[in-house]
Design an enzyme around this catalytic site. Structure first.
Site, short mmCIF file in Angstrom:
data_model
loop_
_atom_site.label_atom_id
_atom_site.label_comp_id
_atom_site.label_asym_id
_atom_site.label_seq_id
_atom_site.Cartn_x
_atom_site.Cartn_y
_atom_site.Cartn_z
N SER A 218 50.01 33.87 44.56
CA SER A 218 50.77 34.96 43.94
C SER A 218 52.25 34.71 44.15
O SER A 218 52.63 33.98 45.08
CB SER A 218 50.39 36.29 44.60
OG SER A 218 51.22 37.34 44.16
N TYR B 264 49.14 42.01 52.00
CA TYR B 264 48.93 41.13 50.83
C TYR B 264 49.87 39.93 50.91
O TYR B 264 49.43 38.78 50.71
CB TYR B 264 49.17 41.94 49.55
CG TYR B 264 48.84 41.20 48.27
CD1 TYR B 264 47.52 40.92 47.91
CD2 TYR B 264 49.85 40.81 47.39
CE1 TYR B 264 47.22 40.26 46.73
CE2 TYR B 264 49.56 40.16 46.20
CZ TYR B 264 48.23 39.88 45.87
OH TYR B 264 47.94 39.23 44.69
P1 NAP Z 1 40.85 42.02 39.61
O1 NAP Z 1 40.97 42.36 38.18
O2 NAP Z 1 40.87 43.12 40.63
O3 NAP Z 1 39.55 41.11 39.82
C1 NAP Z 1 39.20 40.70 41.11
C2 NAP Z 1 37.88 39.96 41.11
O4 NAP Z 1 37.57 39.62 42.47
C3 NAP Z 1 36.73 40.79 40.57
O5 NAP Z 1 35.81 39.98 39.89
C4 NAP Z 1 36.10 41.35 41.85
O6 NAP Z 1 34.75 41.66 41.59
C5 NAP Z 1 36.30 40.18 42.83
N1 NAP Z 1 36.33 40.62 44.22
C6 NAP Z 1 37.13 41.56 44.76
N2 NAP Z 1 36.82 41.74 46.06
C7 NAP Z 1 35.81 40.88 46.34
C8 NAP Z 1 35.03 40.61 47.49
N3 NAP Z 1 35.21 41.27 48.65
N4 NAP Z 1 34.06 39.68 47.42
C9 NAP Z 1 33.83 39.03 46.25
N5 NAP Z 1 34.52 39.23 45.13
C10 NAP Z 1 35.49 40.16 45.17
O7 NAP Z 1 42.03 41.03 40.07
P2 NAP Z 1 42.91 39.96 39.22
O8 NAP Z 1 44.18 40.63 38.85
O9 NAP Z 1 42.09 39.28 38.22
O10 NAP Z 1 43.28 38.95 40.43
C11 NAP Z 1 42.67 37.68 40.60
C12 NAP Z 1 43.51 36.89 41.59
O11 NAP Z 1 44.85 36.75 41.09
C13 NAP Z 1 43.65 37.56 42.97
O12 NAP Z 1 43.60 36.58 43.98
C14 NAP Z 1 45.03 38.17 42.92
O13 NAP Z 1 45.58 38.32 44.21
C15 NAP Z 1 45.77 37.15 42.08
N6 NAP Z 1 46.97 37.65 41.43
C16 NAP Z 1 46.90 38.69 40.55
C17 NAP Z 1 48.08 39.14 39.95
C18 NAP Z 1 48.09 40.30 38.99
O14 NAP Z 1 49.19 40.77 38.64
N7 NAP Z 1 46.95 40.78 38.51
C19 NAP Z 1 49.30 38.55 40.27
C20 NAP Z 1 49.32 37.49 41.16
C21 NAP Z 1 48.15 37.04 41.73
P3 NAP Z 1 33.91 42.74 42.43
O15 NAP Z 1 34.78 43.95 42.61
O16 NAP Z 1 32.67 42.97 41.63
O17 NAP Z 1 33.61 42.05 43.72
#
Ligand code: NAP
Length: 242
Positions: free
Chosen positions: A142, A155
């Site tokens: 991130s 985080y």
């Molecule tokens: P998201 O929409 O919340 O999706 C998260 C995914 O991770 C879901 O499939 C969730 O499924 C799974 N997950 C969450 N907790 C888990 C656990 N304890 N065990 C197994 N699976 C788990 O998030 P996203 O925005 O796509 O983010 C994906 C990655 O990108 C993350 O590492 C995040 O930190 C990073 N990121 C995101 C952003 C942003 O702006 N969105 C920016 C920078 C970096 P379940 O809930 O079914 O487990």
């Protein structure tokens, strides 16, 4: 077709958001996919999208906060496909909370999912990633791994730690033929941001497909080139803040 066609990828957090977009993109590249998250509904929806692109897909539910999950996920992937070439550590949890209100339970939960699990998955996957001399690990870090954001102490700590791990593994695993890359996105329109950053307007954010394109780029690099960290930020953001 690329040199990755026919390889097997394990993608965490594949039930929605960035993980789903990565799954569809890697299906288009011709990879076989093991997809994981805690809940099966989203996973099965992602699997249907990837199968529509022609991919062979296996879905595995597990909670990455469980210390037993990483070894189990790697074993299930190898049982399904006989190989594991690409590990995408994408699953993550965000917490926006002042430091004074952040509990040690909050900290332990974020570190378990965002840092311990990627470390343990890389360890469990290592023998398979090195087996054919062309493995890869992609860590979805991130912008919060590069700089600070107020109210995101746990985080930021987890994502800074992930980038530290990424740097060491990139150097240490290169002689084994394993490329290790980190993608450092700014704001992306997913459930994570709509839930925790209601101050962000979705139209000003990147799409999950933008991050998936960065992953495809990293996996398509020639054997002569590598990129350890790939920052990608939304055009609407202040250049300093992602
Ligand atoms: P998201 O929409 O919340 O999706 C998260 C995914 O991770 C879901 O499939 C969730 O499924 C799974 N997950 C969450 N907790 C888990 C656990 N304890 N065990 C197994 N699976 C788990 O998030 P996203 O925005 O796509 O983010 C994906 C990655 O990108 C993350 O590492 C995040 O930190 C990073 N990121 C995101 C952003 C942003 O702006 N969105 C920016 C920078 C970096 P379940 O809930 O079914 O487990």
């Amino acid at each position: 077709m690329t040199h990755r066609t026919g390889q097997t990828a394990l993608i965490t957090g594949a039930g929605r958001g960035i993980g789903r977009a990565i799954a569809v993109a890697l299906a288009r590249l011709g990879l076989r996919l093991a997809l994981t998250a805690r809940t099966s509904d989203g996973l099965e929806a992602t699997a249907a999208l990837a199968r529509a692109e022609g991919a062979a897909v296996s879905t595995i539910t597990a909670d990455l906060a469980d210390p037993a999950a990483p070894a189990y996920l790697v074993a299930e992937t190898v049982a399904a496909f006989g190989a594991l070439d690409v590990l995408v550590n994408n699953a993550g949890v965000l917490l926006v909370k002042p430091f004074a209100a952040t509990t040690m339970e909050d900290f332990d939960r974020l570190l378990a999912v965002n840092l311990r699990a990627p470390f343990a998955l890389a360890k469990a996957a290592l023998p398979y990633l090195s087996a054919r001399g062309a493995g890869a690990i992609i860590n979805i870090a991130s912008a919060a791994g590069k700089r600070f954001y107020a109210d995101q102490s746990a985080y930021c700590a987890s994502k800074h730690g992930l980038l530290g791990m990424n740097k060491v593994l990139a150097a240490e695993l290169r002689p084994l033929g394993i490329r290790v890359h980190a993608v450092c996105p700014g704001g992306v329109a997913t459930e994570m941001t709509t839930g925790q950053r209601p101050d962000w307007h979705p139209e000003n954010l990147m799409a999950p497909e933008d991050i998936a394109a960065a992953v495809v780029y990293l996996l398509s690099l020639s054997p002569r080139a590598t990129v350890d960290e790939l920052p990608i930020r939304r055009i609407a953001a202040d250049p300093l803040w992602g």
